[in-house]
Motif scaffolding. Structure first.
Motif, PDB file in Angstrom:
ATOM      1  N   SER B  99       0.821  -1.205   0.000  1.00 26.72           N
ATOM      2  CA  SER B  99       0.000   0.000   0.000  1.00 26.72           C
ATOM      3  C   SER B  99       0.857   1.259   0.000  1.00 26.72           C
ATOM      4  N   GLN B 100       2.094   1.126   0.475  1.00 26.37           N
ATOM      5  CA  GLN B 100       2.985   2.276   0.526  1.00 26.37           C
ATOM      6  C   GLN B 100       3.390   2.751  -0.867  1.00 26.37           C
ATOM      7  N   ALA B 101       3.332   1.849  -1.819  1.00 29.58           N
ATOM      8  CA  ALA B 101       3.829   2.178  -3.159  1.00 29.58           C
ATOM      9  C   ALA B 101       2.732   2.704  -4.076  1.00 29.58           C
ATOM     10  N   VAL B 102       1.476   2.562  -3.643  1.00 28.96           N
ATOM     11  CA  VAL B 102       0.378   2.959  -4.537  1.00 28.96           C
ATOM     12  C   VAL B 102       0.240   4.479  -4.535  1.00 28.96           C
ATOM     13  N   PRO B 103       0.351   5.128  -5.686  1.00 26.15           N
ATOM     14  CA  PRO B 103       0.123   6.578  -5.730  1.00 26.15           C
ATOM     15  C   PRO B 103      -1.331   6.885  -5.378  1.00 26.15           C
ATOM     16  N   ILE B 104      -1.479   7.769  -4.404  1.00 22.73           N
ATOM     17  CA  ILE B 104      -2.813   8.058  -3.886  1.00 22.73           C
ATOM     18  C   ILE B 104      -3.735   8.574  -4.997  1.00 22.73           C
ATOM     19  N   MET B 110     -12.101   8.125  -5.944  1.00 22.80           N
ATOM     20  CA  MET B 110     -13.023   7.236  -5.238  1.00 22.80           C
ATOM     21  C   MET B 110     -13.293   7.759  -3.826  1.00 22.80           C
ATOM     22  N   LEU B 111     -12.213   8.254  -3.179  1.00 24.34           N
ATOM     23  CA  LEU B 111     -12.379   8.764  -1.816  1.00 24.34           C
ATOM     24  C   LEU B 111     -13.365   9.929  -1.811  1.00 24.34           C
ATOM     25  N   ALA B 112     -13.217  10.805  -2.819  1.00 23.74           N
ATOM     26  CA  ALA B 112     -14.126  11.947  -2.902  1.00 23.74           C
ATOM     27  C   ALA B 112     -15.546  11.476  -3.216  1.00 23.74           C
ATOM     28  N   PHE B 113     -15.628  10.452  -4.059  1.00 23.07           N
ATOM     29  CA  PHE B 113     -16.940   9.908  -4.421  1.00 23.07           C
ATOM     30  C   PHE B 113     -17.640   9.353  -3.175  1.00 23.07           C
ATOM     31  N   TRP B 114     -16.842   8.651  -2.328  1.00 23.61           N
ATOM     32  CA  TRP B 114     -17.443   8.063  -1.120  1.00 23.61           C
ATOM     33  C   TRP B 114     -17.745   9.098  -0.061  1.00 23.61           C
ATOM     34  N   TRP B 115     -16.790  10.012   0.156  1.00 27.05           N
ATOM     35  CA  TRP B 115     -16.890  10.860   1.361  1.00 27.05           C
ATOM     36  C   TRP B 115     -16.963  12.357   1.064  1.00 27.05           C
ATOM     37  N   GLY B 116     -17.034  12.727  -0.197  1.00 29.56           N
ATOM     38  CA  GLY B 116     -17.291  14.128  -0.514  1.00 29.56           C
ATOM     39  C   GLY B 116     -16.083  15.040  -0.378  1.00 29.56           C
ATOM     40  N   GLY B 118     -15.288  17.045   2.168  1.00 29.37           N
ATOM     41  CA  GLY B 118     -14.924  17.405   3.535  1.00 29.37           C
ATOM     42  C   GLY B 118     -13.536  16.919   3.925  1.00 29.37           C
ATOM     43  N   ILE B 119     -13.309  16.869   5.211  1.00 33.70           N
ATOM     44  CA  ILE B 119     -11.974  16.544   5.717  1.00 33.70           C
ATOM     45  C   ILE B 119     -11.717  15.039   5.704  1.00 33.70           C
ATOM     46  N   PHE B 120     -12.786  14.235   5.764  1.00 35.52           N
ATOM     47  CA  PHE B 120     -12.564  12.814   5.994  1.00 35.52           C
ATOM     48  C   PHE B 120     -11.727  12.118   4.905  1.00 35.52           C
ATOM     49  N   PRO B 121     -12.016  12.347   3.609  1.00 37.89           N
ATOM     50  CA  PRO B 121     -11.159  11.683   2.608  1.00 37.89           C
ATOM     51  C   PRO B 121      -9.690  12.071   2.742  1.00 37.89           C
ATOM     52  N   LYS B 122      -9.427  13.298   3.217  1.00 41.57           N
ATOM     53  CA  LYS B 122      -8.028  13.703   3.412  1.00 41.57           C
ATOM     54  C   LYS B 122      -7.413  12.952   4.578  1.00 41.57           C
ATOM     55  N   LEU B 123      -8.209  12.759   5.618  1.00 41.79           N
ATOM     56  CA  LEU B 123      -7.694  11.975   6.751  1.00 41.79           C
ATOM     57  C   LEU B 123      -7.342  10.559   6.304  1.00 41.79           C
ATOM     58  N   VAL B 124      -8.164  10.013   5.427  1.00 38.74           N
ATOM     59  CA  VAL B 124      -7.894   8.653   4.951  1.00 38.74           C
ATOM     60  C   VAL B 124      -6.563   8.613   4.202  1.00 38.74           C
ATOM     61  N   VAL B 125      -6.330   9.619   3.364  1.00 34.57           N
ATOM     62  CA  VAL B 125      -5.073   9.665   2.618  1.00 34.57           C
ATOM     63  C   VAL B 125      -3.884   9.749   3.583  1.00 34.57           C
ATOM     64  N   ILE B 126      -3.982  10.650   4.542  1.00 34.15           N
ATOM     65  CA  ILE B 126      -2.882  10.818   5.500  1.00 34.15           C
ATOM     66  C   ILE B 126      -2.680   9.546   6.313  1.00 34.15           C
ATOM     67  N   ALA B 127      -3.799   8.951   6.748  1.00 32.68           N
ATOM     68  CA  ALA B 127      -3.698   7.737   7.547  1.00 32.68           C
ATOM     69  C   ALA B 127      -3.043   6.617   6.742  1.00 32.68           C
ATOM     70  N   LEU B 128      -3.379   6.538   5.460  1.00 36.08           N
ATOM     71  CA  LEU B 128      -2.770   5.494   4.613  1.00 36.08           C
ATOM     72  C   LEU B 128      -1.261   5.665   4.555  1.00 36.08           C
ATOM     73  N   SER B 196      -3.853  18.105  -2.526  1.00 38.02           N
ATOM     74  CA  SER B 196      -3.670  18.202  -3.970  1.00 38.02           C
ATOM     75  C   SER B 196      -4.610  17.262  -4.717  1.00 38.02           C
ATOM     76  N   GLN B 197      -4.836  16.080  -4.111  1.00 43.76           N
ATOM     77  CA  GLN B 197      -5.499  15.031  -4.869  1.00 43.76           C
ATOM     78  C   GLN B 197      -6.993  14.941  -4.625  1.00 43.76           C
ATOM     79  N   THR B 198      -7.475  15.513  -3.533  1.00 43.50           N
ATOM     80  CA  THR B 198      -8.916  15.414  -3.302  1.00 43.50           C
ATOM     81  C   THR B 198      -9.518  16.804  -3.384  1.00 43.50           C
ATOM     82  N   PRO B 199     -10.684  16.913  -3.977  1.00 43.44           N
ATOM     83  CA  PRO B 199     -11.318  18.237  -4.137  1.00 43.44           C
ATOM     84  C   PRO B 199     -11.748  18.789  -2.794  1.00 43.44           C
TER      85      PRO B 199
END
Lengths: 317, 260
Positions: B99-104, B110-116, B118-128, B196-199
């Protein structure tokens, strides 16, 4: 004067088949154990080892390093299982050579760990451990962190933890081996007093023959690897024992001889009656009961009928 | 006081030397200020756009800290499961590495599609991104527990999970915390990637977005000022976690103190 534990007064006759009132606390028969060392070689640690320990008896195991003494304790405490032979006995708890105190717990909580391991709450474990602290000379140190304690104090806490496990058979693996000589002597007297106060069945592994003679009712001498019991030596002396007692020196010498180490002061025989009574002091076949009777009429002496000939005699070697 | 100065002074001296060298290089080397702004103009931006930078900083800081907390919680649980179950280790560990090698960017939509937005998709990216160092250091710390300590718990008749709670878990705490310190540094980068990657919607969208916008509009000095804020933030977090470790695991500090 503390009274002797009742079980000592009725020493079991050896290898009694019937389940008498005082069944042995431990019976080890024909144990063999092999392990693999780090390079993968098989090491025969123990072979054909027999040992019987009566209730309330303190048995010291002495032997050259690497003769499987620690392995034997792990077997007794069921931390590992033997390749052959049988072990029967009461629940046993192991006190390791290293104190293994947890650095994030203060001394009282470290001792109380035995109770918390058994599922007691923190508060009730502490309450139960506290009286023992006073008894073992640890009062005032309840809140001390392990790294604030001296080596001797750490071993006391470890011993308190071992006692608090509540198991009737204590296996002590060179408990004072890592201490300096003076602290070790203090701790030997301390352990003697602690055991007089709270008699327990003890198997004590040590490389210090004097420690064995001072603390034990019986000394079992182990051979080099693979370890087996070469000889057993009764120590029928009253407690507390003095290091300077000529009888202690004499028994120490006999134990050394059984180990194959002739003591320098071989001429010391005859300083006391024991050598004559034992008949030139061949360890393992000591007429120690007679000597003990002669020496110590006090009730604290462990006079075992039948004396020193045990199943694991020299013949088995 | 003297001791504290002795700890801080070397870093200050090094920073000063770098800033001086940088200033001289830009002033005397004829470097285009849109490529590399001089320190004094970065400092000027820091002063002039202070409020704007601060507002964006609070957005990013919240993302980093919450993302780190999320990855600490998930990473610690995963490490415990991996430690206790060889099956889980075989199942999870390779994926944690991969998972460390996958470019976010691949799955950011998909993260934006699921969670819009807001802040949550960004937290997921950081947590990953933070997850891996936390899992690795915690698993290693758990595995490094003295085997005799476990024998002790066995001879005291502690059931496996109780032995874990009483002996292994506390001893793994310093390892997990040092994992968190490593994760923090990458977590700041993670916030940049996440922004950068999530709206995003909102007035202040974080320093990462701001840096991208500034670079696109030739406000290079302000982008550098924003980077400097992130730089200082990472340092502050790193040493704050050190203080947390002192509080939660004082025994490790005392041990280290002896080695001095």
């Amino acid at each position: 004067m503390p009274a002797p534990p009742p079980s000592r007064l009725s020493a079991p006759s050896e290898r009694s088949s019937g389940a008498s009132a005082s069944a042995p606390a431990l019976e080890v028969e024909r144990i063999a154990h092999t392990y693999r060392d780090r390079s993968g070689r098989e090491v025969r640690a123990l072979e054909n080892l027999w040992l019987t320990v009566s209730k309330g008896e303190v048995v010291a195991l002495v032997g050259p390093s690497g003769c499987g003494k620690s392995t034997l304790l792990k077997l007794i405490c069921q931390l590992t299982s033997p390749d052959a032979g049988t072990l029967r006995g009461e629940p046993a708890v192991l006190m390791f050579q290293r104190d293994l105190l947890l650095p994030w717990l203060h001394a009282l909580d470290n001792a109380a760990l035995a109770l918390r391991a058994a599922g007691r709450s923190r508060g009730s474990a502490r309450a139960a451990a506290r009286p023992l602290f006073a008894e073992l000379g640890l009062d005032g140190f309840e809140q001390a962190r392990p790294d604030e304690l001296s080596g001797g104090m750490r071993q006391r806490v470890a011993f308190a933890r071992t006692l608090l496990s509540g198991k009737p058979l204590l296996c002590l693996d060179e408990p004072f081996g890592a201490l300096d000589a003076i602290t070790r002597m203090q701790m030997q007297s301390w352990l003697e007093a602690a055991l007089l106060h709270r008699p327990r069945t003890v198997v004590l592994v040590t490389h210090d023959v004097e420690e064995a003679v001072l603390l034990a009712d019986r000394v079992a001498v182990l051979s080099p690897r693979p370890g087996t019991v070469l000889a057993e030596l009764e120590i029928p002396l009253a407690r507390p024992r003095a290091r300077t007692d000529p009888l202690v020196a004499e028994l120490r010498e006999r134990a050394l001889r059984a180990l194959g180490l002739d003591a320098a002061r071989a001429g010391a025989t005859g300083t006391a009656g024991i050598a004559g009574a034992a008949g030139a002091g061949t360890a393992g076949v000591a007429g120690a009961a007679g000597a003990g009777g002669e020496r110590s009429p006090g009730p604290a002496a462990s006079v075992r009928g039948g004396g020193g000939v045990h199943p694991a005699g020299l013949a088995r070697r | 006081m003297r001791r504290r100065a002795a700890y801080v002074l070397p870093a200050v001296a090094l920073a000063t030397a770098v800033v001086v060298a940088w200033e001289l290089y830009v002033d005397l080397g004829g470097v285009d200020p849109f490529l590399l702004p001089a320190p004094h103009s970065v400092a000027g931006e820091l002063w002039n756009s202070g409020g704007y930078l601060w507002q964006n900083f609070t957005v990013t800081a919240e993302e980093v800290l919450l993302g780190l907390a999320l990855s600490l919680a998930v990473g610690f649980v995963a490490a415990v499961v991996i430690h206790l179950s060889p099956l889980a280790r075989r199942a999870i560990y390779p994926h944690a590495v991969g998972s460390q090698a996958v470019p976010i960017a691949v799955f950011a939509p998909m993260l934006a599609f699921w969670w819009g937005f807001g802040i949550f998709p960004k937290l997921v990216v950081i947590a990953l991104i933070c997850f891996f160092p936390i899992v690795v250091t915690t698993v290693d710390a758990l595995a490094a527990v003295d085997p005799e300590q476990l024998d002790l718990m066995r001879t005291l008749d502690a059931p496996r999970l109780r032995a874990f709670r009483l002996a292994e878990l506390p001893s793994a705490l310093p390892g997990a915390l040092s994992g968190a310190r490593i994760a923090l540094a990458v977590g700041v980068i993670g916030a940049y990637i996440a922004e950068s990657q999530t709206p995003t919607s909102g007035t202040y969208t974080g320093l990462g977005r701001e840096i991208n916008a500034d670079l696109a509009s030739d406000s290079t000095a302000r982008a550098y000022a924003a980077a400097l804020v992130l730089f200082l933030f990472a340092i502050a977090c790193f040493y704050s976690l050190g203080l947390v470790e002192r509080r939660l695991a004082p025994w490790t500090r005392r041990h280290r103190g002896e080695l001095h």
